[in-house]
Structure formats: structure tokens, C-alpha cells
Write a protein that holds these residues in place. Structure first.
Motif, PDB file in Angstrom:
ATOM      1  N   ALA A   1     -89.817  48.945 -16.397  1.00 26.18           N
ATOM      2  CA  ALA A   1     -90.875  49.872 -16.799  1.00 26.18           C
ATOM      3  C   ALA A   1     -91.297  49.595 -18.239  1.00 26.18           C
ATOM      4  CB  ALA A   1     -90.390  51.309 -16.660  1.00 26.18           C
TER       5      ALA A   1
ATOM      6  N   PRO B   1    -102.456  45.334  -9.370  1.00 23.82           N
ATOM      7  CA  PRO B   1    -101.642  46.071 -10.337  1.00 23.82           C
ATOM      8  C   PRO B   1    -100.198  45.566 -10.253  1.00 23.82           C
ATOM      9  CG  PRO B   1    -102.960  47.566  -9.004  1.00 23.82           C
ATOM     10  CD  PRO B   1    -103.070  46.216  -8.357  1.00 23.82           C
ATOM     11  N   SER B   2     -99.487  45.599 -11.364  1.00 22.51           N
ATOM     12  CA  SER B   2     -98.134  45.038 -11.397  1.00 22.51           C
ATOM     13  C   SER B   2     -97.144  46.005 -12.026  1.00 22.51           C
ATOM     14  CB  SER B   2     -98.125  43.702 -12.158  1.00 22.51           C
ATOM     15  OG  SER B   2     -98.983  42.769 -11.554  1.00 22.51           O
ATOM     16  N   PRO B   3     -96.881  47.144 -11.397  1.00 19.81           N
ATOM     17  CA  PRO B   3     -95.863  48.036 -11.948  1.00 19.81           C
ATOM     18  C   PRO B   3     -94.519  47.323 -12.019  1.00 19.81           C
ATOM     19  CG  PRO B   3     -96.430  48.664  -9.690  1.00 19.81           C
ATOM     20  CD  PRO B   3     -97.425  47.635 -10.120  1.00 19.81           C
TER      21      PRO B   3
ATOM     22  N   ALA C   1     -96.013  45.031 -15.979  1.00 21.18           N
ATOM     23  CA  ALA C   1     -97.397  45.351 -16.336  1.00 21.18           C
ATOM     24  C   ALA C   1     -97.988  44.346 -17.307  1.00 21.18           C
ATOM     25  CB  ALA C   1     -97.467  46.760 -16.927  1.00 21.18           C
TER      26      ALA C   1
ATOM     27  N   SER D   1    -106.974  52.286  -5.023  1.00 19.65           N
ATOM     28  CA  SER D   1    -105.988  53.358  -4.924  1.00 19.65           C
ATOM     29  C   SER D   1    -104.906  53.018  -3.909  1.00 19.65           C
ATOM     30  CB  SER D   1    -106.677  54.675  -4.543  1.00 19.65           C
ATOM     31  OG  SER D   1    -107.347  54.547  -3.295  1.00 19.65           O
TER      32      SER D   1
ATOM     33  N   ARG E   1    -102.706  50.192  -5.409  1.00 21.83           N
ATOM     34  CA  ARG E   1    -101.755  50.714  -6.396  1.00 21.83           C
ATOM     35  C   ARG E   1    -100.577  51.395  -5.713  1.00 21.83           C
ATOM     36  NH1 ARG E   1    -106.498  52.143  -9.124  1.00 21.83           N
ATOM     37  NH2 ARG E   1    -106.376  54.282  -8.328  1.00 21.83           N
ATOM     38  N   ALA E   2    -100.880  52.187  -4.684  1.00 24.63           N
ATOM     39  CA  ALA E   2     -99.806  52.896  -3.980  1.00 24.63           C
ATOM     40  C   ALA E   2     -98.851  51.911  -3.308  1.00 24.63           C
ATOM     41  CB  ALA E   2    -100.404  53.852  -2.951  1.00 24.63           C
TER      42      ALA E   2
ATOM     43  N   ASN F   1     -96.753  50.026  -5.917  1.00 24.38           N
ATOM     44  CA  ASN F   1     -95.823  50.954  -6.548  1.00 24.38           C
ATOM     45  C   ASN F   1     -94.607  51.189  -5.662  1.00 24.38           C
ATOM     46  OD1 ASN F   1     -95.116  52.668  -8.763  1.00 24.38           O
ATOM     47  ND2 ASN F   1     -95.577  54.423  -7.469  1.00 24.38           N
ATOM     48  N   ARG F   2     -94.824  51.305  -4.358  1.00 21.93           N
ATOM     49  CA  ARG F   2     -93.698  51.457  -3.436  1.00 21.93           C
ATOM     50  C   ARG F   2     -92.799  50.227  -3.472  1.00 21.93           C
ATOM     51  NH1 ARG F   2     -97.600  53.798  -0.026  1.00 21.93           N
ATOM     52  NH2 ARG F   2     -97.856  51.818   1.105  1.00 21.93           N
TER      53      ARG F   2
ATOM     54  N   TRP G   1     -92.434  48.126  -5.940  1.00 21.52           N
ATOM     55  CA  TRP G   1     -91.709  48.069  -7.213  1.00 21.52           C
ATOM     56  C   TRP G   1     -90.518  49.015  -7.213  1.00 21.52           C
ATOM     57  CZ3 TRP G   1     -92.162  51.913 -11.408  1.00 21.52           C
ATOM     58  CH2 TRP G   1     -91.353  51.579 -12.498  1.00 21.52           C
ATOM     59  N   ARG G   2     -90.729  50.229  -6.723  1.00 23.80           N
ATOM     60  CA  ARG G   2     -89.642  51.208  -6.720  1.00 23.80           C
ATOM     61  C   ARG G   2     -88.508  50.766  -5.792  1.00 23.80           C
ATOM     62  NH1 ARG G   2     -90.813  55.469  -9.675  1.00 23.80           N
ATOM     63  NH2 ARG G   2     -93.014  55.905 -10.190  1.00 23.80           N
TER      64      ARG G   2
END
Length: 264
Positions: A105, A155-157, A160, A247, A250-251, A254-255, A257-258
Motif C-alpha cells: 500500500a 489501476p494498480s493497487p 500504484a 469502475s 478498479r473493483a 482491487n479484489r 490485490w487484496r
């Protein structure tokens, strides 16, 4: 030496090239493939001993000239030596391969690590390109291959800064490609997905071989293409990534990455 491309091919055979990040990974593959095509080289990386070893091997095997230039491209003084080399003794191909990323992060990572990524992935690439291009344009011949990433399209959570730097590299390269149309000079963005840097590991559906990535990029810049996405799986994925609502994209990332963070 004979051209590695058949008569009538639209590819350009480069007589000289400078490759950054050449001591390992994709950069080493660039150097090996170019040497095999009869290209004299300047190889750049921080590890002088590894560069010396690689240079001896390439000279002995391919009978090409190989100059070693040990430099940390995040250091302004050392980077300046590489810029000077490009201006004083121009090459026909510049391969901006050096780069790195960090996982975690953004708010929890040291700022200096993030700034170092920008320094290497963006600033060094810009400065070396600026040092090389004027001479290429004047001679009406040359190429710049900038190693970007599929990460630049999404996007690259968790990475970044890395993703942002690669988005810059792709946009920068495509813009220069358009600016230089008709000059005989080509700028290409190479955007690989997951790539194995250890050639002893087996490839899989997601993972590409570094040699295949390097060869695809070199063929793309020599053919004058603006963008190269190696691997059928990534070529197929790119239109979907560009068409997907941001959108939803990104979702999805994000999943991913988590889930990846949970396994670390």
C-alpha cells in the motif's frame, strides 16, 4: 554480417545498440538476441562484474564489440555519463529496459522507494531518450524501445507508483512515435504481462518467457510499430481492458490485490 531478416523485410537491422538493465532478466535477453543478430553493444547496469562476465561471453560467442558502462541510473552523475555516451557516440537503437517496482500500500511504503521508481522508470528513461533522439533524427535512422508493462493499462493497487510510471512510459512512447513519423526513427512501447526472469522455470498461461518478450520488442521496434504486447493471452486481454468500465476494472484489480496481500 548478413541481416537477420530476409530480403525485402520491413524490419531494420541495427548495427549498434545501448541496453540498460542489461545484467539480468529481460535486459540480458535483449543483449543476447542483439549480439546474435550482429549488433555491437553498450550494456549498462549497476553490477560491473556481471556486465563484464556477460560482455566476455557475447564477444567470444558472437564476435561483436561489447562496451561495459556500469552506472546507477538513479544517480544524476552516473546517469549523466550514459547520456554523454549517447550524445558523443550515437547508437542506432536505445533499449530503455532498466526499471523496478515495489509491492505494498502506497501510504505504508517509504517515500524514497516510491521516488526512486519515478527516478528510474520515468526520469532516466526520458533523459536517455532525449540524449539519443536528436542524433537519430539527424541521421534519419534509429529506434528507441521503451519497456513498459500491462500494468500501465489498468489501476494498480498495491503497486500504484509502478503502474503510474508504466502508464507514463506507454503514453510517452506512443506520443513520440507519432511525432517522429516520416523521420526514419521509431519509438516503441513494449508492454509485457507477467514475465519470468528465471529461464529455468516453466512458462504457464499467465507467465511469459523473458526471451520471447525481448524478441517481440526488438522485432516490433525494427518493424516501426508503436506498441508491442507480447503473448497471445495478453493481446486478447488488452481490448477487454480498454473497453471495460473503469469502475468495474478498479473493483476487479482491487479484489486481486487484496487476495494477493492476504497470501503474503
Amino acid at each position: 554480417m548478413r541481416s537477420p531478416f530476409p530480403p525485402g523485410s520491413s524490419h531494420t537491422a541495427y548495427r549498434t545498440a545501448l541496453v540498460t538493465g542489461a545484467s539480468s532478466g529481460i535486459g540480458e535477453s535483449f543483449a543476447r538476441i542483439l549480439a546474435g543478430r550482429g549488433t555491437d553493444l553498450v550494456i549498462v547496469a549497476r553490477r560491473a562484474a556481471r556486465l563484464d562476465e556477460l560482455a566476455r561471453e557475447l564477444v567470444e560467442r558472437y564476435r561483436v564489440a561489447v562496451e561495459v558502462l556500469a552506472a546507477d541510473l538513479t544517480d544524476p552523475g552516473q546517469r549523466g555519463e550514459v547520456e554523454h555516451r549517447l550524445r558523443a557516440e550515437p547508437v542506432e537503437l536505445l533499449v530503455n529496459n532498466a526499471g523496478f517496482g515495489a509491492f505494498g500500500a502506497f501510504a505504508g511504503q517509504p517515500l524514497d522507494d516510491q521516488l526512486a521508481q519515478v527516478e528510474l522508470n520515468v526520469l532516466a528513461l526520458m533523459r536517455l531518450t532525449r540524449a539519443a533522439l536528436p542524433g537519430m533524427v539527424e541521421r534519419g535512422r534509429g529506434g528507441v524501445l521503451n519497456v513498459s508493462s500491462m500494468a500501465g493499462f489498468t489501476p494498480s493497487p498495491g503497486s500504484a507508483t509502478y503502474g503510474a510510471t508504466k502508464a507514463f512510459v506507454t503514453a510517452f512512447s506512443e506520443s513520440l512515435h507519432a511525432e517522429l513519423a516520416g523521420t526514419g526513427v521509431h519509438v516503441t512501447a513494449l508492454c509485457p504481462g507477467f514475465t519470468r526472469t528465471d529461464e529455468t522455470q516453466e512458462s504457464s498461461l499467465l507467465w511469459l518467457r523473458r526471451e520471447d518478450v525481448a524478441r517481440a520488442g526488438l522485432d516490433a521496434v525494427s518493424a516501426g510499430r508503436a506498441l508491442c504486447v507480447p503473448g497471445a493471452q495478453y493481446k486478447a486481454a488488452l481490448p477487454a481492458l480498454r473497453a471495460m468500465p473503469r469502475s468495474l476494472l478498479r473493483a476487479a484489480v482491487n479484489r486481486m490485490w487484496r487476495q494477493a496481500a492476504d497470501t503474503r
